[in-house]
Design a protein around this motif. Structure first.
Motif, PDB file in Angstrom:
ATOM      1  N   LYS A  81       0.823  -1.656  -0.119  1.00  5.23           N
ATOM      2  CA  LYS A  81       0.331   0.120  -0.021  1.00  5.23           C
ATOM      3  C   LYS A  81       0.757   1.033  -0.062  1.00  5.23           C
ATOM      4  CE  LYS A  81      -3.934  -2.386   2.047  1.00  5.23           C
ATOM      5  NZ  LYS A  81      -4.961  -2.276   0.681  1.00  5.23           N
ATOM      6  N   LEU A  82       1.699   1.481   0.660  1.00  2.00           N
ATOM      7  CA  LEU A  82       3.321   2.166   1.075  1.00  2.00           C
ATOM      8  C   LEU A  82       3.517   2.561  -0.733  1.00  2.00           C
ATOM      9  CD1 LEU A  82       4.218   4.516   2.185  1.00  2.00           C
ATOM     10  CD2 LEU A  82       6.502   2.835   2.996  1.00  2.00           C
ATOM     11  N   ILE A  83       3.414   2.078  -1.434  1.00  3.92           N
ATOM     12  CA  ILE A  83       4.081   1.746  -2.665  1.00  3.92           C
ATOM     13  C   ILE A  83       3.435   2.327  -3.470  1.00  3.92           C
ATOM     14  CG2 ILE A  83       5.337  -0.096  -4.386  1.00  3.92           C
ATOM     15  CD1 ILE A  83       6.398  -2.007  -2.387  1.00  3.92           C
ATOM     16  N   GLU A  84       1.718   1.837  -3.635  1.00  4.54           N
ATOM     17  CA  GLU A  84       1.008   2.323  -3.896  1.00  4.54           C
ATOM     18  C   GLU A  84       0.775   3.965  -4.024  1.00  4.54           C
ATOM     19  OE1 GLU A  84      -3.283   1.073  -5.277  1.00  4.54           O
ATOM     20  OE2 GLU A  84      -2.776   0.308  -3.406  1.00  4.54           O
ATOM     21  N   ARG A  85       1.370   4.523  -3.386  1.00  8.03           N
ATOM     22  CA  ARG A  85       0.769   5.843  -2.592  1.00  8.03           C
ATOM     23  C   ARG A  85       1.827   6.479  -3.089  1.00  8.03           C
ATOM     24  NH1 ARG A  85      -2.444   8.116   1.067  1.00  8.03           N
ATOM     25  NH2 ARG A  85      -2.489   9.637   2.171  1.00  8.03           N
ATOM     26  N   ILE A  86       3.798   6.130  -2.524  1.00  6.49           N
ATOM     27  CA  ILE A  86       4.371   7.145  -2.047  1.00  6.49           C
ATOM     28  C   ILE A  86       5.426   6.397  -3.462  1.00  6.49           C
ATOM     29  CG2 ILE A  86       4.202   7.562   0.112  1.00  6.49           C
ATOM     30  CD1 ILE A  86       6.978   6.094   0.473  1.00  6.49           C
ATOM     31  N   GLY A  87       5.347   5.630  -4.631  1.00  2.00           N
ATOM     32  CA  GLY A  87       5.915   4.876  -5.912  1.00  2.00           C
ATOM     33  C   GLY A  87       7.060   4.592  -4.756  1.00  2.00           C
ATOM     34  N   TYR A  88       7.780   3.642  -5.948  1.00  2.00           N
ATOM     35  CA  TYR A  88       8.893   2.926  -6.134  1.00  2.00           C
ATOM     36  C   TYR A  88      10.053   3.594  -5.163  1.00  2.00           C
ATOM     37  CZ  TYR A  88       6.967  -0.787  -7.993  1.00  2.00           C
ATOM     38  OH  TYR A  88       5.836  -1.814  -8.730  1.00  2.00           O
ATOM     39  N   GLN A  89      10.333   4.919  -5.619  1.00  2.31           N
ATOM     40  CA  GLN A  89      11.904   5.569  -5.293  1.00  2.31           C
ATOM     41  C   GLN A  89      11.905   6.079  -3.906  1.00  2.31           C
ATOM     42  OE1 GLN A  89      12.907   8.189  -8.105  1.00  2.31           O
ATOM     43  NE2 GLN A  89      15.369   9.033  -7.034  1.00  2.31           N
ATOM     44  N   LEU A 226      15.773   7.414 -11.609  1.00  3.53           N
ATOM     45  CA  LEU A 226      15.049   6.530 -11.341  1.00  3.53           C
ATOM     46  C   LEU A 226      14.147   6.620 -12.592  1.00  3.53           C
ATOM     47  CD1 LEU A 226      14.618   4.069  -8.483  1.00  3.53           C
ATOM     48  CD2 LEU A 226      15.950   3.241 -10.083  1.00  3.53           C
ATOM     49  N   PRO A 227      13.700   6.002 -13.840  1.00  2.00           N
ATOM     50  CA  PRO A 227      12.829   5.958 -14.769  1.00  2.00           C
ATOM     51  C   PRO A 227      11.620   6.086 -14.414  1.00  2.00           C
ATOM     52  CG  PRO A 227      14.100   3.538 -14.918  1.00  2.00           C
ATOM     53  CD  PRO A 227      14.477   4.353 -13.718  1.00  2.00           C
ATOM     54  N   ALA A 228      10.615   6.710 -14.651  1.00  3.46           N
ATOM     55  CA  ALA A 228       9.199   7.393 -14.301  1.00  3.46           C
ATOM     56  C   ALA A 228       8.907   5.948 -14.931  1.00  3.46           C
ATOM     57  CB  ALA A 228       8.675   8.298 -14.548  1.00  3.46           C
ATOM     58  N   MET A 229       8.118   5.404 -13.744  1.00  7.49           N
ATOM     59  CA  MET A 229       7.077   3.935 -14.112  1.00  7.49           C
ATOM     60  C   MET A 229       6.054   4.582 -15.485  1.00  7.49           C
ATOM     61  SD  MET A 229       9.640   2.012 -13.443  1.00  7.49           S
ATOM     62  CE  MET A 229       8.438   0.708 -13.546  1.00  7.49           C
ATOM     63  N   GLY A 230       5.186   5.611 -14.525  1.00  7.85           N
ATOM     64  CA  GLY A 230       3.773   6.352 -14.991  1.00  7.85           C
ATOM     65  C   GLY A 230       3.156   5.153 -14.994  1.00  7.85           C
ATOM     66  N   ALA A 231       2.475   4.633 -16.609  1.00  6.24           N
ATOM     67  CA  ALA A 231       0.772   4.115 -16.722  1.00  6.24           C
ATOM     68  C   ALA A 231       1.129   2.370 -16.194  1.00  6.24           C
ATOM     69  CB  ALA A 231       0.670   4.125 -18.216  1.00  6.24           C
ATOM     70  N   ALA A 232       3.028   1.854 -16.130  1.00  7.86           N
ATOM     71  CA  ALA A 232       2.862   0.585 -15.912  1.00  7.86           C
ATOM     72  C   ALA A 232       3.621   0.538 -14.509  1.00  7.86           C
ATOM     73  CB  ALA A 232       4.907   0.393 -16.883  1.00  7.86           C
ATOM     74  N   THR A 233       3.263   1.422 -13.834  1.00  7.94           N
ATOM     75  CA  THR A 233       3.401   0.779 -12.782  1.00  7.94           C
ATOM     76  C   THR A 233       1.292   0.479 -12.308  1.00  7.94           C
ATOM     77  OG1 THR A 233       2.704   3.576 -11.647  1.00  7.94           O
ATOM     78  CG2 THR A 233       4.550   2.303 -11.696  1.00  7.94           C
ATOM     79  N   GLN A 234       0.590   1.012 -12.800  1.00  7.57           N
ATOM     80  CA  GLN A 234      -0.755   0.594 -12.343  1.00  7.57           C
ATOM     81  C   GLN A 234      -1.770  -0.318 -12.651  1.00  7.57           C
ATOM     82  OE1 GLN A 234      -2.507   3.193 -11.368  1.00  7.57           O
ATOM     83  NE2 GLN A 234      -0.551   4.686 -11.824  1.00  7.57           N
ATOM     84  N   ARG A 235      -2.236  -1.205 -11.790  1.00  4.70           N
ATOM     85  CA  ARG A 235      -2.626  -2.158 -11.545  1.00  4.70           C
ATOM     86  C   ARG A 235      -3.739  -2.094 -13.088  1.00  4.70           C
ATOM     87  NH1 ARG A 235      -6.571  -4.185  -7.199  1.00  4.70           N
ATOM     88  NH2 ARG A 235      -5.618  -5.845  -7.626  1.00  4.70           N
ATOM     89  N   SER A 236      -4.016  -4.062 -13.462  1.00  2.00           N
ATOM     90  CA  SER A 236      -4.169  -4.590 -14.538  1.00  2.00           C
ATOM     91  C   SER A 236      -6.115  -3.568 -14.142  1.00  2.00           C
ATOM     92  CB  SER A 236      -4.195  -5.615 -14.692  1.00  2.00           C
ATOM     93  OG  SER A 236      -3.170  -6.154 -15.451  1.00  2.00           O
ATOM     94  N   ALA A 237      -6.897  -3.578 -14.926  1.00  2.00           N
ATOM     95  CA  ALA A 237      -7.881  -3.113 -14.867  1.00  2.00           C
ATOM     96  C   ALA A 237      -8.901  -3.932 -14.437  1.00  2.00           C
ATOM     97  CB  ALA A 237      -8.773  -2.264 -16.196  1.00  2.00           C
ATOM     98  N   LYS A 238      -9.497  -3.863 -13.876  1.00  2.43           N
ATOM     99  CA  LYS A 238     -11.060  -5.313 -13.112  1.00  2.43           C
ATOM    100  C   LYS A 238     -11.277  -5.586 -13.547  1.00  2.43           C
ATOM    101  CE  LYS A 238     -11.285  -2.132  -9.141  1.00  2.43           C
ATOM    102  NZ  LYS A 238     -12.395  -1.837  -7.692  1.00  2.43           N
ATOM    103  N   ALA A 239     -11.716  -5.162 -14.682  1.00  2.00           N
ATOM    104  CA  ALA A 239     -12.496  -5.867 -16.566  1.00  2.00           C
ATOM    105  C   ALA A 239     -11.655  -7.257 -16.389  1.00  2.00           C
ATOM    106  CB  ALA A 239     -13.000  -5.333 -17.234  1.00  2.00           C
ATOM    107  N   ASP A 240     -10.495  -6.899 -16.660  1.00  2.00           N
ATOM    108  CA  ASP A 240      -9.428  -7.875 -17.085  1.00  2.00           C
ATOM    109  C   ASP A 240      -9.084  -9.276 -16.351  1.00  2.00           C
ATOM    110  OD1 ASP A 240      -9.143  -6.581 -18.778  1.00  2.00           O
ATOM    111  OD2 ASP A 240      -7.472  -5.552 -18.717  1.00  2.00           O
ATOM    112  N   ARG A 241      -9.742  -8.597 -14.785  1.00  2.00           N
ATOM    113  CA  ARG A 241      -9.449 -10.216 -14.148  1.00  2.00           C
ATOM    114  C   ARG A 241     -10.514 -10.329 -12.898  1.00  2.00           C
ATOM    115  NH1 ARG A 241      -7.107  -5.984 -12.096  1.00  2.00           N
ATOM    116  NH2 ARG A 241      -7.922  -5.744  -9.873  1.00  2.00           N
ATOM    117  N   LYS A 242     -11.617  -9.677 -13.393  1.00  2.98           N
ATOM    118  CA  LYS A 242     -13.009 -10.283 -12.556  1.00  2.98           C
ATOM    119  C   LYS A 242     -13.631 -11.524 -13.386  1.00  2.98           C
ATOM    120  CE  LYS A 242     -16.122  -8.536 -16.391  1.00  2.98           C
ATOM    121  NZ  LYS A 242     -17.493  -7.289 -16.548  1.00  2.98           N
TER     122      LYS A 242
END
Length: 435
Positions: A81-89, A226-242
């Motif tokens: 949750k911390l990584i999601e909130r403040i990022g990797y670096q 460090l390179p900005a991860m941008g959209a690559a850090t986002q979880r896959s859409a819920k529709a892909d996992r439901k």
């Protein structure tokens, strides 16, 4: 098993930035793998020291390591949750700061001295390592071709083993080599209260050095581009996992207990090694001398991972894991039922067979999870908490003898063999996720 973890990690199928920037990021991650390997294995020299200082049983001694690995269970979800909130670096910086703070707490723990404060300090350090682990392992696993994921993670894990290889020399010289208990012959008389106090304070200098190095590394990472991860850090859409279920993937369902059980084997060997080879009928060594042989155990893991990194570009990962588990089971039985240098070198050699197990199980476990890769990676990281059950081996050592307790390790290798031959075969495989 624990609930799925939202890693917020770079496992969604998004195009990366440049290959050069990712190589720089992986190089930085390699330094983190080195440091947490180094700090974790310092425990291998710290435990026999604390056993003498506090006059602990094997159960109490291995409880110290159990507290260390319990941190993985409690800290994995907050770390994600911390990584999601403040990022990797920023999360890496926080993790290193936590580790440095825990190392500094070892100073008053030694000066008191206090068994309880020592447990607390080690728990804080382990929580910091957990924060680093939650991000690094799945990142390395997916930052390239899926078919070479095991090779890639073995290569980076070799830096972890390099840290683990150097740690016994550091701990042997600065902890065991400067204490009465560490330089005494096996079976020597118990320490006097004054000797216990002097021995306890021997950990002050090494942990202050560790804290300083961690602080410097935190500053370097905070300033590193460090390179900005941008959209690559986002979880896959819920529709892909439901419509998908983790429980449909056999390789993950059996992979989580495989990581859990493997950690029991690895940590049990590493933490009881010095006590084992110091025995008169095995190596008849002082604890300081035995720490030099622990260097060879972890060195074997480093060599094995380097070999595995190249071999598994051509050799099936499951087949390599099966061979390693058979070899590990054989040498553990030799260590259990023989004496002298045969038993000692058998235990040393298990490091070579253990080398590829964690990274290979991890990559086999997330294979074919597709948009479920994040949750699967979280479960596998939480399974590192299996190292906490090393206390079971400590209990067996107290009841049945230290050498007999290694039958537990041999049994763990058999489960890894089962996983390699059958449990790791993917079912309901989905399109691979990669950066």
């Amino acid at each position: 098993m624990a609930a799925p973890v939202n890693l917020g990690s770079p496992v969604a199928a998004q195009p990366p930035t440049t290959g050069t920037s990712y190589r720089a990021a992986l190089t930085l991650l390699a330094s983190l793998f080195f440091m947490w390997g180094f700090i974790t294995v310092i425990n291998g020299t710290l435990l026999p020291h604390l056993r003498s200082v506090f006059d602990l049983s094997y159960t109490q001694t291995t409880l110290i390591e159990s507290v260390w690995f319990i941190a993985y269970f409690f800290a994995s979800i907050p770390s994600a949750k911390l990584i999601e909130r403040i990022g990797y670096q920023k999360s890496m910086v926080v993790g290193l700061a936590m580790m440095a703070a825990g190392a500094l707490v070892m100073v008053p723990a030694a000066r008191i001295p206090s068994y309880g404060v020592t447990l607390f300090a080690l728990f804080v350090i382990a929580c910091g390592i957990t924060l680093l682990q939650v991000a690094a392992n799945p990142y390395v696993a997916v930052v390239g071709k899926p078919e070479t994921a095991s090779s890639r993670l073995n290569l980076v894990q070799a830096f972890n083993s390099a840290g683990a290889t150097l740690a016994p020399l550091f701990g042997g010289y600065l902890i065991l080599g400067r204490t009465t208990s560490g330089t005494a012959a096996a079976g020597a008389a118990a320490l006097t209260p004054a000797e216990r106090l002097a021995d306890a304070q021997s950990v002050v200098l090494p942990y202050m050095i560790v804290a300083a190095v961690l602080a410097v590394l935190a500053v370097v990472i905070a300033r590193f581009p460090l390179p900005a991860m941008g959209a690559a850090t986002q979880r896959s859409a819920k529709a892909d996992r439901k419509d998908q279920s983790l429980w449909a993937h056999r390789n993950l369902v059996f992979g989580v207990p495989a990581i859990f059980i493997y950690l029991i084997a690895e940590i049990g060997v590493g933490n009881l090694f010095i006590n084992f080879v110091s025995q008169p009928d095995i190596g008849n060594l002082t604890h300081q001398q035995a720490s030099n042989y622990l260097f060879l155990l972890w060195g074997g893991m480093m060599v094995g991972r380097l070999i595995g990194a190249f071999a598994m570009q051509k050799v099936d990962a499951g087949h390599a894991l099966a061979v390693a588990s058979i070899g590990a089971a054989i040498v553990m039985l030799v260590a259990t039922f023989t004496t002298g240098h045969v038993a000692m070198w058998a235990l040393i050699s298990v490091g070579l067979f253990h080398s590829i197990m964690f990274p290979t199980i991890f990559t086999l476990g997330i294979r074919g999870l597709g948009p479920l890769t994040e949750e699967g990676s979280g479960l596998l990281i939480m399974a590192i908490a299996g190292g906490a059950l090393v206390v079971v081996q400590g209990w067996l050592a107290d009841i049945y003898g230290l050498q007999t307790s290694f039958l537990l390790t041999a049994a763990c290798e058999l489960y890894i063999l089962f996983y390699a031959l059958w449990g790791s075969k993917p079912t309901a495989a989905l399109p691979e996720q990669r950066l």
